[in-house]
Design a protein around this motif. Sequence first.
Motif, PDB file in Angstrom:
ATOM      1  N   LYS A 263       4.732  -2.214  -5.592  1.00 49.63           N
ATOM      2  CA  LYS A 263       3.311  -2.367  -5.891  1.00 49.63           C
ATOM      3  C   LYS A 263       3.024  -3.782  -6.357  1.00 49.63           C
ATOM      4  CE  LYS A 263       1.692   2.276  -7.120  1.00 49.63           C
ATOM      5  NZ  LYS A 263       1.027   3.095  -8.159  1.00 49.63           N
ATOM      6  N   LYS A 363      -0.663  -9.472   2.882  1.00 52.69           N
ATOM      7  CA  LYS A 363      -0.867  -8.055   3.168  1.00 52.69           C
ATOM      8  C   LYS A 363      -1.543  -7.871   4.514  1.00 52.69           C
ATOM      9  CE  LYS A 363      -1.035  -3.634   2.148  1.00 52.69           C
ATOM     10  NZ  LYS A 363       0.186  -2.796   2.047  1.00 52.69           N
ATOM     11  N   GLU A 371       2.180  -1.727  -1.865  1.00 50.24           N
ATOM     12  CA  GLU A 371       0.813  -1.294  -2.094  1.00 50.24           C
ATOM     13  C   GLU A 371       0.098  -2.339  -2.929  1.00 50.24           C
ATOM     14  OE1 GLU A 371      -1.704   2.388  -4.185  1.00 50.24           O
ATOM     15  OE2 GLU A 371       0.500   2.390  -4.175  1.00 50.24           O
TER      16      GLU A 371
END
Length: 375
Positions: A263, A363, A371
């Motif tokens: 994350k 990303k 994430e």
Amino acid sequence: MDMPAMTRLLRFLLPLMALALPVVLGAPAHAERIKDLGTFQGVRPNQLTGYGIVVGLAGTGDDSLDYATQGMKGVVSRFGLTLPQGINPALKNAAAVLVTADLPAFAKPGQRLDVTVSALGKAKSLRGGTLIMTPLRGADNEIYGMAQGNLAVGGLGVSGADGSQVSVNIPSAGRIPGGATVERAVATGFDTAPTLTFNLSEADLTTALRVADGINRTFGDRRARATDAVSVSIDAAPGATDRIMMMGMIENIEVAPADAPAKVIVNARTGTVVINGAVKIHPAAIAHGKITVSVNESPRVVQPAPFSRGQTAVEQSSSISIDQEKRPMINFKGGASLADIVKAVNAIGASPADMVAILEALKQAGSLKAELVVL
């Protein structure tokens, strides 16, 4: 010692020996106790709330609040005093409050609880006040405690005649350490339920399976099984004594929880970026630069020639410069770790705001396998 007594002793000692064996042989790397990973279902605190009156205030109460007036009438009625109809007492020295407390699991009648008292109306300060006996109710509207005592208020509020005010912390709320007494215990039902259920604080299938496996290895049977990513169901004999003993042993079993998912947490308002160690970067190249455009105005006065009919004028003179800061392109190799990411970003001198833009671009390019959470 007869054989039945010996059998009972062995049944008691074998699980304890199995529990101590991992400590002797060495706990697994990054192991944590099961008690730090979650809680048993039903073994939890319960919230209590009550409505009461605080008296003894130095003119900082809420005399215009009908709730305080009605509450005071209810207080004095307990002692056989009835106020005349149509007469409402001035209550500058009293305030209507809400009282809250947490009732711990297994709390028994007579135990003391800390309570928090908060003003409900326009009371300026609760400093120096005393809470009158207030029943504390649970979600089922049953009374589980009674609160009363002198408030400890950490805040301070001072006002002047011209309307100026100074406040330190919050003077309209306070606490009473040990200010409530438990009147009724909450039935947890853990001693009569067919099974015990252990719930993880964070859902993770791997961790749930490891907890169940750790319990089974300790007790040498298949009494525990993961029912989902949060819950582990454990078979247990009925009776509070046996279950409490087993729960205490289970809480101290050490297991290695699963690694957290990859994350990246981004707070766009403050520019805070947090990257956990599971984040990996696939092959990518990053170029980060900065362009500064400067415009300087230097007007000058132009005078006409002598004896001419010309007029004095202002001549504009502008200069524009562009400064482009050149920085090298950073090449991420496959499987770059957190240390590689931090080193590369520091090398190009990216600010937190620039780092947010870089991570979002990675990303979108498919190179950041994690994430991305934007707060």
